[in-house]
Design a protein around this motif. Structure first.
Motif, PDB file in Angstrom:
ATOM      1  N   LEU A 217       5.734   0.682  -1.416  1.00 19.19           N
ATOM      2  CA  LEU A 217       4.697   1.270  -2.203  1.00 19.19           C
ATOM      3  C   LEU A 217       3.357   0.944  -1.673  1.00 19.19           C
ATOM      4  O   LEU A 217       2.237   1.712  -2.127  1.00 19.19           O
ATOM      5  CB  LEU A 217       5.070   1.331  -3.660  1.00 19.19           C
ATOM      6  CG  LEU A 217       4.103   1.804  -4.943  1.00 19.19           C
ATOM      7  CD1 LEU A 217       4.070   3.436  -4.659  1.00 19.19           C
ATOM      8  CD2 LEU A 217       4.748   1.388  -6.224  1.00 19.19           C
ATOM      9  N   ILE A 218       3.110  -0.498  -1.833  1.00 16.78           N
ATOM     10  CA  ILE A 218       1.782  -0.918  -1.614  1.00 16.78           C
ATOM     11  C   ILE A 218       1.305  -0.603  -0.332  1.00 16.78           C
ATOM     12  O   ILE A 218      -0.062  -0.229  -0.136  1.00 16.78           O
ATOM     13  CB  ILE A 218       2.016  -2.638  -1.517  1.00 16.78           C
ATOM     14  CG1 ILE A 218       2.078  -3.228  -3.077  1.00 16.78           C
ATOM     15  CG2 ILE A 218       0.909  -3.290  -1.340  1.00 16.78           C
ATOM     16  CD1 ILE A 218       1.318  -2.964  -4.045  1.00 16.78           C
TER      17      ILE A 218
ATOM     18  N   GLY B 157      13.555  -4.703   6.216  1.00 24.85           N
ATOM     19  CA  GLY B 157      13.895  -6.214   6.418  1.00 24.85           C
ATOM     20  C   GLY B 157      12.929  -7.088   5.951  1.00 24.85           C
ATOM     21  O   GLY B 157      13.026  -7.886   5.105  1.00 24.85           O
ATOM     22  N   LYS B 158      11.735  -6.703   5.789  1.00 22.96           N
ATOM     23  CA  LYS B 158      10.537  -7.641   5.258  1.00 22.96           C
ATOM     24  C   LYS B 158      10.646  -7.447   3.694  1.00 22.96           C
ATOM     25  O   LYS B 158      10.336  -8.543   3.248  1.00 22.96           O
ATOM     26  CB  LYS B 158       9.174  -7.135   5.684  1.00 22.96           C
ATOM     27  CG  LYS B 158       7.997  -8.148   5.620  1.00 22.96           C
ATOM     28  CD  LYS B 158       6.656  -7.786   6.233  1.00 22.96           C
ATOM     29  CE  LYS B 158       5.839  -8.919   6.044  1.00 22.96           C
ATOM     30  NZ  LYS B 158       4.430  -8.397   6.792  1.00 22.96           N
TER      31      LYS B 158
ATOM     32  N   ILE C  71       0.433  -9.773   1.479  1.00 21.88           N
ATOM     33  CA  ILE C  71       1.387  -9.287   2.785  1.00 21.88           C
ATOM     34  C   ILE C  71       0.980  -8.169   3.408  1.00 21.88           C
ATOM     35  O   ILE C  71       1.067  -8.037   4.667  1.00 21.88           O
ATOM     36  CB  ILE C  71       2.705  -9.377   2.168  1.00 21.88           C
ATOM     37  CG1 ILE C  71       3.009 -10.716   1.444  1.00 21.88           C
ATOM     38  CG2 ILE C  71       3.580  -9.023   3.179  1.00 21.88           C
ATOM     39  CD1 ILE C  71       4.368 -10.688   0.857  1.00 21.88           C
ATOM     40  N   ILE C  72       0.618  -6.846   3.001  1.00 19.32           N
ATOM     41  CA  ILE C  72       0.418  -5.816   3.478  1.00 19.32           C
ATOM     42  C   ILE C  72      -1.002  -5.653   4.105  1.00 19.32           C
ATOM     43  O   ILE C  72      -0.790  -5.167   5.179  1.00 19.32           O
ATOM     44  CB  ILE C  72       0.609  -4.636   2.499  1.00 19.32           C
ATOM     45  CG1 ILE C  72       2.245  -4.552   2.091  1.00 19.32           C
ATOM     46  CG2 ILE C  72       0.507  -3.322   3.054  1.00 19.32           C
ATOM     47  CD1 ILE C  72       3.178  -4.295   3.108  1.00 19.32           C
TER      48      ILE C  72
ATOM     49  N   ASP D 222      -1.319  -8.838   6.498  1.00 22.62           N
ATOM     50  CA  ASP D 222      -0.345  -9.189   7.415  1.00 22.62           C
ATOM     51  C   ASP D 222       0.124 -10.867   7.015  1.00 22.62           C
ATOM     52  O   ASP D 222       0.370 -11.481   7.891  1.00 22.62           O
ATOM     53  CB  ASP D 222      -0.385  -9.090   8.593  1.00 22.62           C
ATOM     54  CG  ASP D 222       0.822  -8.986   9.409  1.00 22.62           C
ATOM     55  OD1 ASP D 222       1.866  -8.851   8.900  1.00 22.62           O
ATOM     56  OD2 ASP D 222       0.839  -9.400  10.921  1.00 22.62           O
ATOM     57  N   GLY D 223      -0.103 -11.156   5.632  1.00 22.80           N
ATOM     58  CA  GLY D 223       0.017 -12.211   5.350  1.00 22.80           C
ATOM     59  C   GLY D 223       1.717 -12.776   5.328  1.00 22.80           C
ATOM     60  O   GLY D 223       2.452 -11.926   4.998  1.00 22.80           O
ATOM     61  N   LYS D 224       1.874 -13.951   5.341  1.00 24.90           N
ATOM     62  CA  LYS D 224       3.233 -14.653   5.444  1.00 24.90           C
ATOM     63  C   LYS D 224       3.636 -14.708   3.888  1.00 24.90           C
ATOM     64  O   LYS D 224       2.841 -14.850   3.198  1.00 24.90           O
ATOM     65  CB  LYS D 224       3.380 -16.111   6.241  1.00 24.90           C
ATOM     66  CG  LYS D 224       2.745 -15.886   7.424  1.00 24.90           C
ATOM     67  CD  LYS D 224       3.539 -15.197   8.449  1.00 24.90           C
ATOM     68  CE  LYS D 224       3.237 -15.245   9.852  1.00 24.90           C
ATOM     69  NZ  LYS D 224       4.068 -14.519  10.781  1.00 24.90           N
ATOM     70  N   ILE D 225       4.950 -14.691   3.766  1.00 29.85           N
ATOM     71  CA  ILE D 225       5.403 -14.490   2.399  1.00 29.85           C
ATOM     72  C   ILE D 225       4.899 -15.798   1.531  1.00 29.85           C
ATOM     73  O   ILE D 225       4.423 -15.573   0.457  1.00 29.85           O
ATOM     74  CB  ILE D 225       6.789 -14.426   2.525  1.00 29.85           C
ATOM     75  CG1 ILE D 225       7.326 -13.196   2.864  1.00 29.85           C
ATOM     76  CG2 ILE D 225       7.573 -14.370   1.094  1.00 29.85           C
ATOM     77  CD1 ILE D 225       8.812 -12.907   3.159  1.00 29.85           C
TER      78      ILE D 225
END
Length: 310
Positions: free
Chosen positions: A119-120, A144-145, A210-211, A214-217
């Motif tokens: 959704l984001i 997966g992500k 993250i979206i 493209d950041g790490k969790i």
């Protein structure tokens, strides 16, 4: 501005409500199917103990316009009856524990959480480049992500929600104090809303980071907490108002449509929270975004962290 623009985007992207409703329906079918083995004996035990009848009394009290204090008294009575029944019936206690742990705490949270990153991503496409991206495609592409993100997020939400539940449960004892019992429902609901607003304040920028970047969790979670600390007053105020409106809206719709309207109000609430997360992320980090086809340029903010070089 974040709140006003969130409502504008909500209206513009209201079609996503139907996608979320379809997702909730599929989730409900899965969870009900998994729960049947646990729920049948639980229901029978509750029926024999008169707890189902107590729930009917609660529903009649709410729809009959009785006082909120009366609602909370019945809720406490139901809680006492359930607690007593579980103490007396080991088999029921074991069955209920397995259901709560496996289905409610883990399966429900995990499956429901899978919608957030897709959704984001759809909202990011609309807000950053005015593009139309399909929710279904993103749901599959980011499975997966989303799974990794949801599993990590569950560590936070389970701990925070358990703390909130413990605090709220303790506040029910205020109903026994004659001097303040009349104010007990207000205090209980006030604390619940404060805790809910705090919960969402700390992770408001987690999934957007993250979206969008493209950041790490784990790094994105740290980023969200830092930004919440730097902008705590404004972000907390946004979520405080948002949750007051969401709770009031869902109660009103649920009561006056006998629950049917919740089919629309619940996914609408879910969409609003995600949009608010995005408008806060863009606004607090000085990123421009589209609203109604026009570009919104947030004022420069000293709290914005520099963008990562990709």
């Amino acid at each position: 501005m974040a709140f006003k623009n969130a409502f504008k985007i909500l209206i513009e992207k209201f079609g996503l409500v139907w996608m979320l409703l379809l997702y909730i329906f599929a989730l409900a079918v899965i969870l009900v199917s998994v729960s049947m083995a646990f729920m049948i004996p639980i229901y029978r035990a509750f029926l024999n103990a008169g707890i189902i009848e107590q729930c009917t009394v609660l529903f009649s009290s709410i729809t009959g316009g009785e006082s909120i204090n009366r609602w909370f008294e019945i809720i406490r009575e139901i809680g006492g009856s359930v607690s007593q029944l579980l103490k007396e019936n080991f088999s029921l206690r074991l069955n209920s524990t397995l259901w709560l742990t496996l289905v409610v705490v883990f399966a429900y949270r995990f499956l429901l959480g899978l919608y957030e990153l897709p959704l984001i991503s759809v909202l990011e496409g609309a807000m950053s480049s005015n593009a139309r991206i399909g929710f279904g495609g993103q749901l599959i592409a980011k499975l997966g992500k989303s799974s990794r993100f949801t599993l990590v997020k569950m560590l936070y939400t389970i701990l925070f929600d358990a703390t909130t539940a413990g605090i709220v449960y303790g506040l029910f004892k205020l109903l026994d104090i004659a001097e303040i019992s009349v104010f007990a429902p207000f205090i209980i609901m006030f604390v619940f809303i404060l805790m809910t607003a705090l919960r969402y304040t700390l992770i408001a920028m987690w999934s957007p980071k993250i979206i969008v970047d493209d950041g790490k969790i784990f790094a994105s979670f740290g980023f969200s907490v830092r930004q919440a600390g730097k902008n705590f007053g404004s972000i907390f105020a946004y979520f405080l108002v948002a949750w007051v409106l969401i709770i009031a809206f869902n109660i009103f719709v649920g009561l006056f449509t006998l629950g049917v309207g919740l089919l629309i109000s619940i996914p609408t609430s879910m969409l609003l929270i995600s949009i608010l997360n995005m408008t806060l992320y863009y606004g607090k980090n000085g990123k421009r975004y589209y609203v109604d086809g026009a570009i919104v340029t947030p004022p420069a903010t000293k709290n914005a962290e520099p963008e990562e070089v990709k």
